[in-house]
Scaffold this active site. Structure first.
Site, mmCIF file in Angstrom:
data_model
loop_
_atom_site.group_PDB
_atom_site.id
_atom_site.type_symbol
_atom_site.label_atom_id
_atom_site.label_comp_id
_atom_site.label_asym_id
_atom_site.label_seq_id
_atom_site.Cartn_x
_atom_site.Cartn_y
_atom_site.Cartn_z
ATOM 1 N N ASP A 1 -12.778 8.279 9.926
ATOM 2 C CA ASP A 1 -12.351 8.021 8.540
ATOM 3 C C ASP A 1 -12.742 6.608 8.122
ATOM 4 O OD1 ASP A 1 -11.264 8.681 6.086
ATOM 5 O OD2 ASP A 1 -9.216 8.116 6.656
ATOM 6 N N VAL B 1 3.097 1.016 2.994
ATOM 7 C CA VAL B 1 2.947 -0.152 3.860
ATOM 8 C C VAL B 1 3.616 -1.337 3.177
ATOM 9 C CG1 VAL B 1 1.335 -1.698 5.031
ATOM 10 C CG2 VAL B 1 0.767 0.733 4.764
ATOM 11 N N GLY C 1 0.829 -1.202 0.000
ATOM 12 C CA GLY C 1 0.000 0.000 0.000
ATOM 13 C C GLY C 1 0.863 1.251 0.000
ATOM 14 N N LYS D 1 3.885 -0.021 8.459
ATOM 15 C CA LYS D 1 3.592 1.282 7.854
ATOM 16 C C LYS D 1 4.806 2.174 8.067
ATOM 17 C CE LYS D 1 0.070 4.941 7.896
ATOM 18 N NZ LYS D 1 -1.203 5.374 8.555
ATOM 19 N N GLY E 1 0.790 5.791 0.235
ATOM 20 C CA GLY E 1 0.064 7.014 0.566
ATOM 21 C C GLY E 1 0.893 8.226 0.195
#
Length: 362
Positions: free
Chosen positions: A159, A50, A43, A65, A45
């Site tokens: 969120d 991640v 992942g 992370k 961002g």
């Protein structure tokens, strides 16, 4: 170019490469020194990524992370990240991703947590277009279990969205990413009434935001979390967001105020639609988690599984009686679960619970 200039440029390039190596080396050595072997990226961002990793100490796969201090904003570094780390340390629930530890260096934060092998709910919906009501119901029950728990300990998520819902090896739902979460938010007792603590931080995704957030007025975050789970439910059942004009807030407010519309090309039961309508409505009328639990849709009998057919399969395969773990690995389900490839069918849970009570624990 003279030989001296070429030599100077070559030396500069080597120095730059050396500096890059030095920047990369601490990340590897810090994690290796703590018993972690980094693997692929799972992942990304704006200021973090991640990675899957193997923990030699725990002998298991984990997710790490990695947050860059150089790329992250001051608000993230000084406010949201410390708050997130402090909150997740104290949260323990089956439907929350488990936090293991946080490692800080001069350049980065490393948050080590449970690894979710089966990806996110968003990925699942994109793959399968939409989920059956029975499957959506199972996941929705787990989601509100997680939300009810965090609210009971004074934490609000702020969120909740399909991207922040993942599944472990057994397709157990896990709520993740407490980057915008806040603690100490239990309503205060004032006389005989409960006085909620309002939030003034307007965070999260517009598509999942409640009307009060979109209008930029102080809001009760627990009720906004409930709105978001309603958006998740709608998205699971219909395979699309109920309110999609994220870039035009004024138009989005009009859509949200009018309430969700149900597409004609994807059917859903009246009870399912009724629950969605009771969640996605003005804050003073919005249903609570307790009221959701008592709603007709969540209390309908499971109609898609044939228990008798499932029991026949158990008798035909003696390994199921001897080793329920083998059943879990092979995913030998009834017709409904065979299609969905998960462990949330009630007949599978019956086997799981029965075997859990027997001599073999798993």
């Amino acid at each position: 170019m003279s030989s001296r200039a070429e030599a100077g440029q070559s030396a500069l390039q080597q120095k730059q490469l050396g500096e890059e190596d030095n920047q990369n080396r601490p990340r590897e050595s810090v994690l290796e020194n703590n018993g972690y072997l980094l693997q692929e990226t799972v992942g990304t961002g704006a200021f973090s990524n991640v990675k899957r990793a193997y923990s030699k100490t725990a002998n298991q796969t984990v997710a790490i992370k990695i947050i860059s201090k150089q790329k992250a904003t001051k608000d993230v570094l000084n406010k949201f990240l410390p708050r997130e780390i402090d909150l997740v340390r104290g949260l323990r629930h089956t439907n929350l991703i488990r936090f293991f530890e946080c490692i800080e260096t001069t350049m980065r934060f490393y948050i080590v947590m449970e690894y979710a092998e089966n990806g996110s709910l968003l990925q699942l919906i994109r793959k399968e277009k939409s989920l059956s009501e029975e499957r959506a119901k199972s996941y929705f029950k787990q989601l509100i279990d997680a939300v009810e728990y965090i609210h009971s300990v004074g934490v609000v998520h702020r969120d909740i969205k399909c991207e922040n819902i993942v599944f472990d090896q057994r397709f157990t739902l896990k709520l993740i990413d407490f980057g915008f979460a806040r603690g100490n938010m239990k309503p205060l007792v004032s006389g005989e009434k409960m006085k909620p603590i309002l939030s003034k931080t307007f965070c999260g995704s517009h598509a999942y935001a409640s009307p009060e957030i979109l209008k930029s007025i102080p809001y009760q975050p627990q009720l906004s979390d409930i709105w978001a789970v309603g958006v998740v439910l709608y998205t699971m059942v219909f395979g699309r967001l109920p309110f999609a004009n994220e870039n035009n807030v004024s138009l989005l407010i009009k859509q949200v105020s009018a309430g969700p519309k149900f597409p004609k090309d994807r059917g859903a039961s009246d009870n399912c639609k009724d629950l969605i309508l009771k969640i996605l409505r003005p804050v003073n009328l919005r249903i609570s988690v307790e009221e959701m639990r008592n709603h007709a849709w969540l209390n309908e009998p499971h109609s898609n599984c044939d228990d008798s057919e499932f029991e026949k399969k158990m008798k035909l395969d003696p390994t199921l009686e001897e080793n329920p773990d083998e059943h879990i690995r092979k995913l030998i389900h009834c017709k409904f679960c065979k299609e969905n490839k998960d462990l949330q069918c009630t007949t599978v849970q019956k086997l799981y619970n029965r075997k859990k009570a027997g001599p073999k624990k798993f």
